[in-house]
Design a protein around this motif. Sequence first.
Motif, mmCIF file in Angstrom:
data_model
loop_
_atom_site.group_PDB
_atom_site.id
_atom_site.type_symbol
_atom_site.label_atom_id
_atom_site.label_comp_id
_atom_site.label_asym_id
_atom_site.label_seq_id
_atom_site.Cartn_x
_atom_site.Cartn_y
_atom_site.Cartn_z
ATOM 1 N N TRP A 261 12.229 73.375 75.410
ATOM 2 C CA TRP A 261 12.815 73.823 76.200
ATOM 3 C C TRP A 261 13.254 72.749 74.842
ATOM 4 C CZ3 TRP A 261 14.630 68.698 74.073
ATOM 5 C CH2 TRP A 261 14.217 68.214 74.246
ATOM 6 N N GLN A 262 12.523 72.448 73.895
ATOM 7 C CA GLN A 262 12.954 71.841 73.004
ATOM 8 C C GLN A 262 13.905 73.275 71.785
ATOM 9 O OE1 GLN A 262 10.575 69.494 71.311
ATOM 10 N NE2 GLN A 262 10.782 69.818 68.615
ATOM 11 N N GLN A 263 13.053 74.370 72.037
ATOM 12 C CA GLN A 263 12.889 75.342 71.410
ATOM 13 C C GLN A 263 14.688 76.195 71.444
ATOM 14 O OE1 GLN A 263 9.174 77.037 72.274
ATOM 15 N NE2 GLN A 263 8.742 77.207 69.919
ATOM 16 N N ALA A 264 14.044 76.111 72.942
ATOM 17 C CA ALA A 264 16.049 76.360 74.170
ATOM 18 C C ALA A 264 16.978 75.990 73.061
ATOM 19 C CB ALA A 264 15.487 76.855 75.414
ATOM 20 N N ALA A 265 16.977 74.602 72.951
ATOM 21 C CA ALA A 265 18.247 73.682 72.237
ATOM 22 C C ALA A 265 18.012 74.190 71.500
ATOM 23 C CB ALA A 265 17.816 72.592 72.734
ATOM 24 N N GLY A 266 17.303 74.069 70.492
ATOM 25 C CA GLY A 266 16.778 75.137 68.867
ATOM 26 C C GLY A 266 17.827 76.793 68.789
#
Length: 307
Positions: A261-266
């Motif tokens: 989810w952190q990568q998707a948000a980035g």
Amino acid sequence: MEANGRWVAVTAIAPIVWGSTYFVTRQFLPADAPLWGSAIRALPAGIVLLLLARSLPQGSWWWRSVVLGFLNFGGFFGLLYVSAILLPSSVASSIMALAPLALAGFGWAILDQRPGVRMALGAAGGILGVLLIVGAGTTSANPWGVLSSLAALVMSSVGAVLSRKWGEGVPLLASTAWQAVAGGLMLLVAAVVFEGTPPAVGPVELAAFAYVSLIATALASLCWFAGLAKLPAGTVGTIGLLNPVTGVLLGTLAAGEQLTWQQAAGIALVLAAIAVGRTAPRVPAPTRRAGGGYVQPLESTSSSAAT
């Protein structure tokens, strides 16, 4: 604004293709011959472009080609390999994510392109997005690797800005060809001296080398320099953040890596930053002339840096 959007799209081809080279290199190319890999990537691309351009440098462009070839191809490719060996990919990507600030700074110093508020917001958001994507700060960093990555960042940023400054009035295809040939020859000499004979390759490796040379170097460089000729340097730097975005997405789709989810948000933040930081040339208002009617002033080169 419509023309500006087209040049953003053209420029975006470069970092998207460059992002795919991580997967291609890791999966299909020999890992123990970085100088040969860089030379095979740069020199054939330059030769193909030179055959298409059918033009040799004239006058000062002989030494300019050597300087730009070192900054944009020879030295840059070599330093990237050093940083890739010494640093985790997350740390290296985080350092190179400073490109919007570096390009905006050198664009201001060399081209007098003062960054606008939207460009600054886009750069800051894009950098934060890349930090989310690569998870910066979770691993230790080799100081020599950090130094080589910073040197690569400065080198490519100066080379990009000088390419725009010196490239006015020179065909894009020709100037890109001269740089790639010069940089490729430097890498070839370094490869022979430090690595000896070239690595043995089969059909799969040849196809991979053809991709990174013709598509990820020749075509991508043309798109990148075309964007630099039409857009502010800081805007181009923000578009360049699509590079790690592509690397992460391709790893997820082709290599079975998990997207957090952190990568998707980035990724979402980087895309939003490009939209925010996209700037269009400011067209001066028409002025009334004697005898009636209006005159539309010509746009200056530096006006494209305004937001």
